[in-house]
Design a protein around this motif. Structure first.
Motif, PDB file in Angstrom:
ATOM      1  N   LEU A  24       5.704  21.296   9.052  1.00 35.31           N
ATOM      2  CA  LEU A  24       6.516  22.294  10.091  1.00 35.31           C
ATOM      3  C   LEU A  24       7.716  23.119   9.665  1.00 35.31           C
ATOM      4  O   LEU A  24       8.024  24.145  10.269  1.00 35.31           O
ATOM      5  N   PHE A  25       8.320  22.794   8.768  1.00 37.71           N
ATOM      6  CA  PHE A  25       9.465  23.318   8.291  1.00 37.71           C
ATOM      7  C   PHE A  25       9.315  23.984   6.757  1.00 37.71           C
ATOM      8  O   PHE A  25      10.327  24.622   6.097  1.00 37.71           O
ATOM      9  N   CYS A  26       8.258  24.036   6.281  1.00 36.03           N
ATOM     10  CA  CYS A  26       8.041  24.042   4.734  1.00 36.03           C
ATOM     11  C   CYS A  26       6.767  24.596   4.440  1.00 36.03           C
ATOM     12  O   CYS A  26       5.729  24.410   5.383  1.00 36.03           O
ATOM     13  N   GLY A  27       6.189  25.245   3.337  1.00 35.34           N
ATOM     14  CA  GLY A  27       4.921  25.533   3.138  1.00 35.34           C
ATOM     15  C   GLY A  27       4.032  24.525   2.523  1.00 35.34           C
ATOM     16  O   GLY A  27       2.699  24.831   2.145  1.00 35.34           O
ATOM     17  N   CYS A  28       4.697  23.241   2.221  1.00 34.70           N
ATOM     18  CA  CYS A  28       3.591  22.335   1.639  1.00 34.70           C
ATOM     19  C   CYS A  28       2.455  21.982   2.575  1.00 34.70           C
ATOM     20  O   CYS A  28       2.461  22.136   3.890  1.00 34.70           O
ATOM     21  N   ARG A  29       1.340  21.467   1.834  1.00 36.09           N
ATOM     22  CA  ARG A  29      -0.002  21.324   2.391  1.00 36.09           C
ATOM     23  C   ARG A  29       0.245  20.249   3.662  1.00 36.09           C
ATOM     24  O   ARG A  29       0.912  19.122   3.166  1.00 36.09           O
ATOM     25  N   ASN A  30      -0.579  20.101   4.726  1.00 35.46           N
ATOM     26  CA  ASN A  30      -0.553  19.006   5.660  1.00 35.46           C
ATOM     27  C   ASN A  30      -1.782  18.614   5.431  1.00 35.46           C
ATOM     28  O   ASN A  30      -2.590  19.221   5.765  1.00 35.46           O
ATOM     29  N   ALA A  31      -1.920  17.447   4.753  1.00 36.50           N
ATOM     30  CA  ALA A  31      -3.305  16.776   4.535  1.00 36.50           C
ATOM     31  C   ALA A  31      -3.079  15.465   4.190  1.00 36.50           C
ATOM     32  O   ALA A  31      -2.468  14.919   3.796  1.00 36.50           O
ATOM     33  N   PHE A  32      -4.230  14.965   4.940  1.00 36.17           N
ATOM     34  CA  PHE A  32      -4.332  13.240   4.802  1.00 36.17           C
ATOM     35  C   PHE A  32      -4.991  12.875   3.500  1.00 36.17           C
ATOM     36  O   PHE A  32      -5.923  13.351   3.215  1.00 36.17           O
ATOM     37  N   GLY A  33      -4.615  11.781   2.882  1.00 33.22           N
ATOM     38  CA  GLY A  33      -5.392  11.285   1.669  1.00 33.22           C
ATOM     39  C   GLY A  33      -5.065  11.849   0.595  1.00 33.22           C
ATOM     40  O   GLY A  33      -5.948  11.557  -0.686  1.00 33.22           O
ATOM     41  N   ASN A  37       2.687  11.946  -3.022  1.00 35.41           N
ATOM     42  CA  ASN A  37       3.981  12.708  -3.291  1.00 35.41           C
ATOM     43  C   ASN A  37       3.534  13.784  -4.015  1.00 35.41           C
ATOM     44  O   ASN A  37       4.257  14.427  -5.135  1.00 35.41           O
ATOM     45  N   THR A  38       2.452  14.591  -3.752  1.00 34.38           N
ATOM     46  CA  THR A  38       2.091  15.730  -4.564  1.00 34.38           C
ATOM     47  C   THR A  38       2.196  17.002  -3.261  1.00 34.38           C
ATOM     48  O   THR A  38       2.208  17.949  -4.228  1.00 34.38           O
ATOM     49  N   ASN A  39       2.375  16.623  -2.153  1.00 35.59           N
ATOM     50  CA  ASN A  39       2.520  17.812  -1.175  1.00 35.59           C
ATOM     51  C   ASN A  39       3.939  17.552  -0.734  1.00 35.59           C
ATOM     52  O   ASN A  39       4.439  17.388   0.375  1.00 35.59           O
ATOM     53  N   VAL A  40       4.981  18.025  -1.650  1.00 34.42           N
ATOM     54  CA  VAL A  40       6.550  18.013  -1.420  1.00 34.42           C
ATOM     55  C   VAL A  40       7.181  19.009  -2.194  1.00 34.42           C
ATOM     56  O   VAL A  40       6.764  19.654  -2.892  1.00 34.42           O
ATOM     57  N   CYS A  41       8.407  19.323  -1.258  1.00 37.22           N
ATOM     58  CA  CYS A  41       9.413  20.477  -2.066  1.00 37.22           C
ATOM     59  C   CYS A  41      10.659  20.148  -1.571  1.00 37.22           C
ATOM     60  O   CYS A  41      10.742  19.078  -0.979  1.00 37.22           O
ATOM     61  N   PRO A  42      11.536  20.854  -2.043  1.00 33.61           N
ATOM     62  CA  PRO A  42      13.010  20.653  -1.739  1.00 33.61           C
ATOM     63  C   PRO A  42      13.248  20.405  -0.235  1.00 33.61           C
ATOM     64  O   PRO A  42      14.028  19.630   0.252  1.00 33.61           O
ATOM     65  N   VAL A  43      12.471  21.238   0.742  1.00 37.15           N
ATOM     66  CA  VAL A  43      12.849  21.211   2.167  1.00 37.15           C
ATOM     67  C   VAL A  43      12.439  19.835   2.707  1.00 37.15           C
ATOM     68  O   VAL A  43      13.246  18.923   3.421  1.00 37.15           O
ATOM     69  N   CYS A  44      11.082  19.266   2.441  1.00 39.23           N
ATOM     70  CA  CYS A  44      10.547  18.101   3.111  1.00 39.23           C
ATOM     71  C   CYS A  44      11.119  16.897   2.091  1.00 39.23           C
ATOM     72  O   CYS A  44      10.989  15.728   2.712  1.00 39.23           O
ATOM     73  N   LEU A  45      11.618  17.203   1.048  1.00 38.36           N
ATOM     74  CA  LEU A  45      12.459  16.005   0.332  1.00 38.36           C
ATOM     75  C   LEU A  45      13.735  15.807   0.691  1.00 38.36           C
ATOM     76  O   LEU A  45      14.802  15.146   0.267  1.00 38.36           O
ATOM     77  N   GLY A  46      14.335  16.675   1.733  1.00 39.24           N
ATOM     78  CA  GLY A  46      15.808  16.844   1.988  1.00 39.24           C
ATOM     79  C   GLY A  46      16.637  17.082   0.905  1.00 39.24           C
ATOM     80  O   GLY A  46      17.839  16.422   0.877  1.00 39.24           O
ATOM     81  N   LEU A  47      16.535  17.757  -0.040  1.00 39.89           N
ATOM     82  CA  LEU A  47      17.207  18.008  -1.259  1.00 39.89           C
ATOM     83  C   LEU A  47      18.504  18.881  -0.549  1.00 39.89           C
ATOM     84  O   LEU A  47      18.210  19.840   0.186  1.00 39.89           O
ATOM     85  N   LEU A  51      16.544  24.923   3.241  1.00 37.69           N
ATOM     86  CA  LEU A  51      16.840  25.039   4.612  1.00 37.69           C
ATOM     87  C   LEU A  51      15.239  25.324   5.236  1.00 37.69           C
ATOM     88  O   LEU A  51      14.213  25.524   4.961  1.00 37.69           O
ATOM     89  N   PRO A  52      15.323  24.734   6.573  1.00 38.38           N
ATOM     90  CA  PRO A  52      13.921  24.813   7.308  1.00 38.38           C
ATOM     91  C   PRO A  52      13.526  26.078   7.921  1.00 38.38           C
ATOM     92  O   PRO A  52      14.329  26.722   8.391  1.00 38.38           O
ATOM     93  N   VAL A  53      12.078  26.312   7.645  1.00 44.45           N
ATOM     94  CA  VAL A  53      11.737  27.712   8.454  1.00 44.45           C
ATOM     95  C   VAL A  53      10.524  27.318   9.452  1.00 44.45           C
ATOM     96  O   VAL A  53       9.637  26.632   8.840  1.00 44.45           O
ATOM     97  N   TYR A 148       5.804  10.753   0.301  1.00 44.40           N
ATOM     98  CA  TYR A 148       6.503  11.771   1.253  1.00 44.40           C
ATOM     99  C   TYR A 148       5.491  12.831   1.576  1.00 44.40           C
ATOM    100  O   TYR A 148       6.100  13.762   2.115  1.00 44.40           O
ATOM    101  N   ASN A 149       4.391  12.773   1.210  1.00 43.62           N
ATOM    102  CA  ASN A 149       3.370  13.769   1.539  1.00 43.62           C
ATOM    103  C   ASN A 149       3.465  13.988   3.228  1.00 43.62           C
ATOM    104  O   ASN A 149       3.153  15.191   3.714  1.00 43.62           O
ATOM    105  N   ARG A 150       3.739  12.966   3.943  1.00 47.17           N
ATOM    106  CA  ARG A 150       3.709  13.021   5.217  1.00 47.17           C
ATOM    107  C   ARG A 150       5.081  13.645   5.995  1.00 47.17           C
ATOM    108  O   ARG A 150       4.927  13.917   7.040  1.00 47.17           O
ATOM    109  N   SER A 151       5.904  13.497   5.077  1.00 47.23           N
ATOM    110  CA  SER A 151       7.438  13.850   5.676  1.00 47.23           C
ATOM    111  C   SER A 151       7.458  15.555   5.882  1.00 47.23           C
ATOM    112  O   SER A 151       7.238  16.316   5.388  1.00 47.23           O
TER     113      SER A 151
END
Ligand code: ADP
Ligand code: MG
Ligand code: ZN
Length: 473
Positions: A24-33, A37-47, A51-53, A148-151
């Protein structure tokens, strides 16, 4: 104990994960399975400092949901919902609060009952924690693992009015909502993967009295558990009231194996979320042109698609309605329509699609399906043969059904062979033949079975019956 003299009142909150390519707010992949913790970045890890986009496609899907549920789509705002939980690294969830995107809609159940929709707002999903230990819950767990992939995966939460009155009706609502969400392309509808999660608010009352105190059952992830949990919970509340006790407003969880609900937290322990406007996002105000474009591109919804098929079949008996519901539920209606337009009888196309086609095994192409149904309708293929041909077309979708039939050894029986076979069958079963002659029509099925067995399924059932009728005179 019984529910006698009580009415159940239910309102559902459904979380739907949106089928976008990225979060929703970063470019990480939205995928199940994917690996944890492979689809994460500073935004969805809350670092700090990230900033959210906002993801435009997620907003479009949320708007489609609002339009499909007859909501008013409005200028809206994001808020921070503050609480601590390890699966939520920012310590707040970006959600919508008093200015949701979609408000005030409705959903019509297949039986015509209308359920009010309070709102359908956007928010981000949390990460996923897995608690190791026999309880499967955080209490009593030996270790907890966090992925945190789902975060930050986009969600729309659809809140209904307290308009439902039974577990069965709540289930029908959830099923219809799922069909609508899938039809607008918002979700894949895989409940077992958590792409649709349901919280059920349940209370009981004597009919005509004000609503009772409700309990909220969290995270139901199948239609069956939804119905069971509601029925259990309503009975639990009635038992308490009948024993002269009060219902405490609380959040409960559903134990599928034990078949009961249990306390998670009471109202006193309820979170104070301290909502405040998200300072890193501007208000969400969809432009009129864009809204009009989305409205113009809305697909037909399940209710309309069911009606189209019923009209095509020119029938509205319950058996046809059940077949129609199955076919639309499995997205097979385009095949039935194509076959019918190509000249196949609609009722036969509908029955074969509902009972013989399976998308997971593979589907025939439109023309091959149409041709197979037409061959059966004309009597060139028996029902058994047509089903076998459809079975082969599952893996060879564009093959010519007549060639497949030949390959399967389904040459049509010559009239001579058919007549000799029928004569032999009648001779071998004189008692049944006598009863059939005396008017016991049910025995036609018996003779068809015998003739089919003798011809290895090559006979045409209609031709057998025609011959039986002729011989009966
Ligand atoms: P909250 O924000 O605490 O979850 P809401 O007022 O938004 O509370 O209601 C949440 C859900 O509970 C809605 O789906 C609503 O229809 C349902 N609900 C409200 N009151 C009752 C009740 N007395 N019995 C059953 N469901 C209820
Ligand atoms: Mg709630
Ligand atoms: Zn990210």
């Amino acid at each position: 104990m019984s529910m006698e003299g009580y009415e159940t009142v239910i309102g559902l909150e459904v979380h739907c994960e949106l089928k976008t390519a990225s979060k929703l707010f970063c470019g990480c992949r939205n995928a199940f399975g994917d690996a944890p913790n492979t689809n994460v970045c500073p935004v969805c890890l809350g670092l700090p400092g990230s900033l959210p986009v906002l993801n435009r496609h997620a907003v479009e899907l949320a708007i489609r949901i609002g339009l499909a549920l007859n909501c008013a789509v409005k200028p809206s705002n994001f808020h921070r919902k503050n609480y601590f939980y390890p699966d939520m690294p920012k310590d707040y969830q970006i959600s919508q609060y008093d200015e949701p995107l979609n408000e005030g809609g409705s959903l019509e159940l297949p039986d015509g009952t209308v359920i009010g929709i309070t709102r359908a707002h956007m928010e981000e999903d949390t990460g996923k924690s897995t608690h190791l230990g026999s309880s499967g819950r955080i209490h009593g767990a030996e270790n907890s693992l966090i992925d945190y992939n789902r975060s930050g995966v986009p969600l729309v939460e659809i809140v209904s009015e307290p308009d439902m009155r039974s577990g069965v009706q709540a289930r029908a609502y959830a099923a219809e909502l799922r069909a609508i969400l899938m039809a607008v392309g918002a979700t894949d509808g895989r409940l077992e993967e958590g792409s649709m999660r349901i919280d059920a608010n349940v209370s009981v009352r004597k009919p005509g009295k004000p609503f009772g105190t409700r309990c909220e059952i969290k995270n139901l992830n199948s239609l069956r558990s939804l119905q069971r949990a509601i029925e259990y919970e309503a009975q639990r509340q009635v038992n308490l009231l009948e024993a002269g006790e009060r219902i405490a407003q609380e959040t409960r969880h559903w134990d599928e194996a034990a078949g009961r609900t249990g306390t998670m937290r009471s109202k006193e322990e309820a979170y104070d979320y301290r909502y405040f406007p998200e300072p890193d996002l501007v208000p969400l105000v969809p432009e009129e042109d864009w809204l009009a474009e989305i409205a113009a591109s809305m697909p037909a919804l399940p209710k309309q698609r069911r009606q189209n098929l019923l009209d095509l079949c020119g029938a509205d008996d319950q058996a046809t309605k059940d077949l129609v519901a199955t076919v639309v539920d499995r997205d097979l209606d385009p095949l039935v329509i194509e076959a019918t337009l190509a000249g196949a009888p609609a009722a036969l196309a509908l029955a074969r699609a509902a009972n013989e086609l399976d998308a997971t095994a593979g589907l025939p192409s439109g023309p091959s399906f149409a041709r197979t149904v037409a061959l059966e309708a004309s009597g060139t293929l028996s029902a058994t043969q047509a089903k076998a041909v459809l079975g082969v077309l599952a893996t060879r979708p564009t093959d010519d059904p007549e060639a497949v039939a030949k390959e399967l050894g389904f040459e049509q029986l010559s009239d001579d062979t058919l007549l000799t076979t029928i004569a032999a069958v009648l001779e071998a079963n004189p008692e049944e033949w006598a009863r059939y002659r005396d008017g016991d029509d049910k025995l036609a099925q018996f003779f068809i079975g015998k003739v089919m067995a003798a011809t290895k399924g090559k006979a045409n059932g209609k031709a057998v019956v025609a011959e039986l009728v002729a011989r009966r005179g």
